[in-house]
Motif scaffolding. Structure first.
Motif, mmCIF file in Angstrom:
data_model
loop_
_atom_site.group_PDB
_atom_site.id
_atom_site.type_symbol
_atom_site.label_atom_id
_atom_site.label_comp_id
_atom_site.label_asym_id
_atom_site.label_seq_id
_atom_site.Cartn_x
_atom_site.Cartn_y
_atom_site.Cartn_z
ATOM 1 N N ARG A 148 0.847 -1.198 0.000
ATOM 2 C CA ARG A 148 0.000 0.000 0.000
ATOM 3 C C ARG A 148 0.879 1.243 0.000
ATOM 4 N NH1 ARG A 148 -2.316 -2.947 4.144
ATOM 5 N NH2 ARG A 148 -1.611 -1.394 5.639
ATOM 6 N N SER A 149 1.021 1.835 -1.173
ATOM 7 C CA SER A 149 1.813 3.051 -1.337
ATOM 8 C C SER A 149 0.939 4.259 -1.042
ATOM 9 C CB SER A 149 2.323 3.126 -2.777
ATOM 10 O OG SER A 149 2.698 4.433 -3.121
ATOM 11 N N PRO A 150 1.413 5.196 -0.211
ATOM 12 C CA PRO A 150 0.638 6.412 0.030
ATOM 13 C C PRO A 150 0.402 7.227 -1.247
ATOM 14 C CG PRO A 150 2.424 6.244 1.629
ATOM 15 C CD PRO A 150 2.635 5.162 0.602
ATOM 16 N N THR A 151 1.310 7.135 -2.210
ATOM 17 C CA THR A 151 1.214 7.907 -3.449
ATOM 18 C C THR A 151 0.453 7.179 -4.544
ATOM 19 O OG1 THR A 151 3.338 8.940 -2.940
ATOM 20 C CG2 THR A 151 2.569 9.098 -5.216
ATOM 21 N N HIS A 152 0.705 5.879 -4.701
ATOM 22 C CA HIS A 152 0.196 5.131 -5.848
ATOM 23 C C HIS A 152 -0.924 4.147 -5.526
ATOM 24 C CE1 HIS A 152 3.647 6.680 -8.055
ATOM 25 N NE2 HIS A 152 4.406 6.303 -7.057
ATOM 26 N N GLY A 153 -1.299 4.038 -4.259
ATOM 27 C CA GLY A 153 -2.293 3.036 -3.878
ATOM 28 C C GLY A 153 -1.661 1.660 -3.817
ATOM 29 N N ARG A 154 -2.458 0.633 -4.065
ATOM 30 C CA ARG A 154 -1.929 -0.731 -4.012
ATOM 31 C C ARG A 154 -1.110 -1.028 -5.259
ATOM 32 N NH1 ARG A 154 -6.726 -4.327 -1.191
ATOM 33 N NH2 ARG A 154 -6.712 -3.100 0.721
ATOM 34 N N VAL A 155 0.135 -1.411 -5.013
ATOM 35 C CA VAL A 155 1.059 -1.729 -6.100
ATOM 36 C C VAL A 155 1.708 -3.083 -5.817
ATOM 37 C CG1 VAL A 155 1.510 0.700 -6.642
ATOM 38 C CG2 VAL A 155 2.998 -0.501 -5.023
ATOM 39 N N GLY A 156 2.341 -3.627 -6.831
ATOM 40 C CA GLY A 156 2.960 -4.933 -6.704
ATOM 41 C C GLY A 156 4.297 -4.899 -5.989
ATOM 42 N N LEU A 157 4.645 -6.061 -5.435
ATOM 43 C CA LEU A 157 5.972 -6.291 -4.862
ATOM 44 C C LEU A 157 6.681 -7.297 -5.753
ATOM 45 C CD1 LEU A 157 5.353 -6.628 -1.014
ATOM 46 C CD2 LEU A 157 6.544 -4.773 -2.207
ATOM 47 N N HIS A 158 7.827 -6.891 -6.287
ATOM 48 C CA HIS A 158 8.644 -7.791 -7.092
ATOM 49 C C HIS A 158 9.474 -8.693 -6.179
ATOM 50 C CE1 HIS A 158 7.764 -5.675 -10.735
ATOM 51 N NE2 HIS A 158 8.605 -4.677 -10.555
ATOM 52 N N VAL A 159 9.602 -9.944 -6.589
ATOM 53 C CA VAL A 159 10.621 -10.824 -6.065
ATOM 54 C C VAL A 159 11.723 -10.806 -7.116
ATOM 55 C CG1 VAL A 159 11.208 -13.169 -5.351
ATOM 56 C CG2 VAL A 159 8.928 -12.256 -4.878
ATOM 57 N N MET A 160 12.929 -10.405 -6.700
ATOM 58 C CA MET A 160 14.040 -10.299 -7.638
ATOM 59 C C MET A 160 15.123 -11.280 -7.227
ATOM 60 S SD MET A 160 14.153 -6.181 -8.407
ATOM 61 C CE MET A 160 14.948 -6.357 -10.005
ATOM 62 N N TYR A 161 15.847 -11.821 -8.223
ATOM 63 C CA TYR A 161 16.824 -12.864 -7.948
ATOM 64 C C TYR A 161 18.074 -12.683 -8.808
ATOM 65 C CZ TYR A 161 18.898 -17.451 -7.263
ATOM 66 O OH TYR A 161 19.762 -18.463 -6.942
ATOM 67 N N LEU A 162 19.209 -12.979 -8.190
ATOM 68 C CA LEU A 162 20.491 -13.002 -8.883
ATOM 69 C C LEU A 162 21.175 -14.322 -8.550
ATOM 70 C CD1 LEU A 162 22.861 -11.611 -10.450
ATOM 71 C CD2 LEU A 162 23.651 -10.788 -8.213
ATOM 72 N N ALA A 163 21.418 -15.157 -9.556
ATOM 73 C CA ALA A 163 22.206 -16.381 -9.340
ATOM 74 C C ALA A 163 23.673 -15.996 -9.219
ATOM 75 C CB ALA A 163 21.993 -17.343 -10.519
ATOM 76 N N LEU A 164 24.360 -16.612 -8.276
ATOM 77 C CA LEU A 164 25.779 -16.313 -8.071
ATOM 78 C C LEU A 164 26.648 -17.478 -8.536
ATOM 79 C CD1 LEU A 164 25.637 -14.665 -4.543
ATOM 80 C CD2 LEU A 164 25.807 -13.535 -6.744
#
Length: 164
Positions: A148-164
């Motif tokens: 819940r963004s105060p500016t944009h309302g409900r927005v998505g959460l990314h899951v980000m990944y980097l293989a090492l």
């Protein structure tokens, strides 16, 4: 930046981290931390203990940013790391996040992690998303409306990944 230095954070650093930690949390655009954190409860959210680590990027005695890192999950998930980052508002746009990000990636490599998973990158935090992509992370999924963004309302959460 003149002579920036990344080093492990100490308990004495917390009073210098707290002002930008609290300002970032209160902005409400990047972290899903409770808004009623006190200086002491905020410390327990940010200051990692082994096997994790919290670091600061310091310039001329001033803490410009901080990152925390360590295993994403315990036990059978401890081969994948995670991290969180905060940059002082007056130091944004100066490469602090990039320096911390590069440091965190190398720390995970040095400690034998198989990858790094960011669990919750707010999709409207375009500067962070672009930074992580530039360091090789990819969005592996997005939870729609999870933040819940105060500016944009409900927005998505990314899951980000980097293989090492």
């Amino acid at each position: 930046m003149t002579d920036p230095h990344i080093r492990p954070a100490t308990d004495d650093d917390w009073p210098r981290i707290w002002p930008f930690f609290d300002a970032t949390v209160q902005e409400g655009e990047t972290y899903a931390f409770p808004l009623d954190l006190t200086e002491e409860t905020g410390r327990s959210w940010w200051m990692e203990r082994p096997p994790g680590l919290t670091v600061v990027l310091e310039e001329e005695g001033r803490v410009l940013g901080s990152a925390k890192m360590g295993p994403n999950r315990p036990g059978h998930g401890d081969h994948v790391g995670t991290a969180s980052f905060m940059v002082s508002p007056d130091a944004r746009g100066r490469g602090v996040g990039r320096r911390l990000g590069e440091h965190v990636v190398q720390w995970h490599r040095d400690h034998g992690f198989a990858g790094i998973q960011f669990n919750a990158v707010v999709e409207t935090n375009t500067a962070a998303v672009a930074l992580w992509r530039s360091l090789g992370f990819e969005v592996v999924g997005t939870v729609p409306g999870a933040f819940r963004s105060p500016t944009h309302g409900r927005v998505g959460l990314h899951v980000m990944y980097l293989a090492l």
